[in-house]
Design a protein around this motif. Structure first.
Motif, PDB file in Angstrom:
ATOM      1  N   ASP A  54      15.380  -2.918  11.599  1.00  9.34           N
ATOM      2  CA  ASP A  54      15.358  -4.023  10.253  1.00  9.34           C
ATOM      3  C   ASP A  54      14.597  -3.003   9.251  1.00  9.34           C
ATOM      4  OD1 ASP A  54      15.429  -6.007   8.582  1.00  9.34           O
ATOM      5  OD2 ASP A  54      14.361  -7.403  10.323  1.00  9.34           O
ATOM      6  N   GLU A  55      15.455  -2.867   8.221  1.00  7.13           N
ATOM      7  CA  GLU A  55      14.668  -2.310   7.070  1.00  7.13           C
ATOM      8  C   GLU A  55      13.846  -3.093   6.159  1.00  7.13           C
ATOM      9  OE1 GLU A  55      17.532  -1.397   3.493  1.00  7.13           O
ATOM     10  OE2 GLU A  55      16.640   0.616   3.652  1.00  7.13           O
ATOM     11  N   THR A  56      13.907  -4.474   6.299  1.00  7.26           N
ATOM     12  CA  THR A  56      12.939  -5.299   6.036  1.00  7.26           C
ATOM     13  C   THR A  56      11.526  -5.049   6.728  1.00  7.26           C
ATOM     14  OG1 THR A  56      13.547  -7.150   7.298  1.00  7.26           O
ATOM     15  CG2 THR A  56      14.795  -6.959   5.080  1.00  7.26           C
ATOM     16  N   ARG A  57      11.493  -4.670   7.543  1.00  7.39           N
ATOM     17  CA  ARG A  57      10.260  -4.264   8.376  1.00  7.39           C
ATOM     18  C   ARG A  57       9.725  -2.871   7.941  1.00  7.39           C
ATOM     19  NH1 ARG A  57       9.702  -6.330  14.127  1.00  7.39           N
ATOM     20  NH2 ARG A  57       7.519  -6.278  13.471  1.00  7.39           N
ATOM     21  N   LEU A  58      10.094  -2.215   6.988  1.00  2.91           N
ATOM     22  CA  LEU A  58       9.792  -0.814   7.049  1.00  2.91           C
ATOM     23  C   LEU A  58       9.398  -0.640   5.504  1.00  2.91           C
ATOM     24  CD1 LEU A  58      12.732   1.037   8.620  1.00  2.91           C
ATOM     25  CD2 LEU A  58      10.421   0.582   9.644  1.00  2.91           C
ATOM     26  N   GLY A  59       8.977  -1.616   4.803  1.00  2.00           N
ATOM     27  CA  GLY A  59       8.195  -1.581   3.456  1.00  2.00           C
ATOM     28  C   GLY A  59       9.051  -1.170   2.386  1.00  2.00           C
ATOM     29  N   SER A 118      20.347  -3.300   8.471  1.00  2.00           N
ATOM     30  CA  SER A 118      19.737  -3.294   9.921  1.00  2.00           C
ATOM     31  C   SER A 118      20.505  -2.119  10.450  1.00  2.00           C
ATOM     32  CB  SER A 118      20.404  -4.530  10.552  1.00  2.00           C
ATOM     33  OG  SER A 118      19.941  -4.456  12.047  1.00  2.00           O
ATOM     34  N   THR A 119      20.113  -0.982  10.790  1.00  2.00           N
ATOM     35  CA  THR A 119      20.447   0.127  11.101  1.00  2.00           C
ATOM     36  C   THR A 119      20.707   0.231  12.666  1.00  2.00           C
ATOM     37  OG1 THR A 119      19.714   1.545   9.301  1.00  2.00           O
ATOM     38  CG2 THR A 119      20.458   2.774  11.020  1.00  2.00           C
ATOM     39  N   GLY A 165       8.602  -3.632  -2.300  1.00  2.00           N
ATOM     40  CA  GLY A 165       8.755  -4.310  -0.843  1.00  2.00           C
ATOM     41  C   GLY A 165       9.933  -4.706  -0.122  1.00  2.00           C
ATOM     42  N   LEU A 166      10.956  -5.069  -1.143  1.00  2.00           N
ATOM     43  CA  LEU A 166      12.208  -5.374  -0.820  1.00  2.00           C
ATOM     44  C   LEU A 166      13.464  -4.561  -0.769  1.00  2.00           C
ATOM     45  CD1 LEU A 166      12.071  -8.833  -2.797  1.00  2.00           C
ATOM     46  CD2 LEU A 166      11.550  -8.518  -0.679  1.00  2.00           C
ATOM     47  N   PRO A 167      13.934  -4.589   0.518  1.00  2.00           N
ATOM     48  CA  PRO A 167      15.208  -3.658   0.501  1.00  2.00           C
ATOM     49  C   PRO A 167      16.365  -4.064  -0.196  1.00  2.00           C
ATOM     50  CG  PRO A 167      14.938  -4.690   2.594  1.00  2.00           C
ATOM     51  CD  PRO A 167      13.877  -5.173   1.637  1.00  2.00           C
TER      52      PRO A 167
END
Length: 167
Positions: A54-59, A118-119, A165-167
């Protein structure tokens, strides 16, 4: 409004006394455990494990992800065939023969063109025992992804719409 907040909601002006700095994500690299990613299977033949990063958890907006996939598995006996293959979006990124060591340490890079919010990383593991036949069907491999596997992210500066901070 009938609550005591009515006065705040009805005000005609507001002032920022001291702006706060946006928090930055310091988890880089991040472990599979920190992202809640795990996978294990006991099988013979072929097994697929998938992980949604989840890209949103990667900063931020990732331009690439360097992954070090670690796993423990039943050592492969002489004459058996076993492999681990990692792909994203139908693109094979890494393949490794599994051997008698019982440990996998597979570095790979997920390039920007296949990264999504979401990769989904697909790990395909094969194990065909020596002399594979109906009689060898009872021989299986235990395969467990190590929660200490890591993902190192390279983010796009600035993020989306100026929000880093937002993808």
């Amino acid at each position: 409004l009938s609550s005591t907040m009515a006065k705040l909601v009805q005000t005609t002006s507001a002032a920022v006394l001291k702006p706060l700095l946006a928090p930055t994500v310091q988890l880089n690299p991040v472990t599979f455990n920190q992202l809640g990613l795990s996978g294990a299977s006991t099988f013979s033949g072929q097994q697929q494990l998938s992980f949604a990063i989840d890209e949103t958890r990667l900063g931020g907006v990732a331009t690439s992800m360097a992954v070090v996939l670690k796993a423990a598995y039943s050592p492969v006996e002489t004459g058996a065939k076993a492999t681990a293959q990692v792909s994203v979006g139908g693109v094979t990124l890494a393949t490794q023969q599994l051997d008698g060591s019982g440990t996998l340490n597979l570095p790979l890079t997920i390039p920007g063109p296949v990264i999504r919010r979401s990769t989904v990383v697909l790990l395909t593991v094969t194990y065909f025992p020596a002399g594979f036949s109906c009689h060898s069907a009872g021989r299986t491999m235990n395969f467990t992804v190590d929660p200490r596997s890591t993902i190192q992210v390279t983010n796009t500066p600035g993020g989306t719409g100026g929000f880093p901070g937002l993808p």
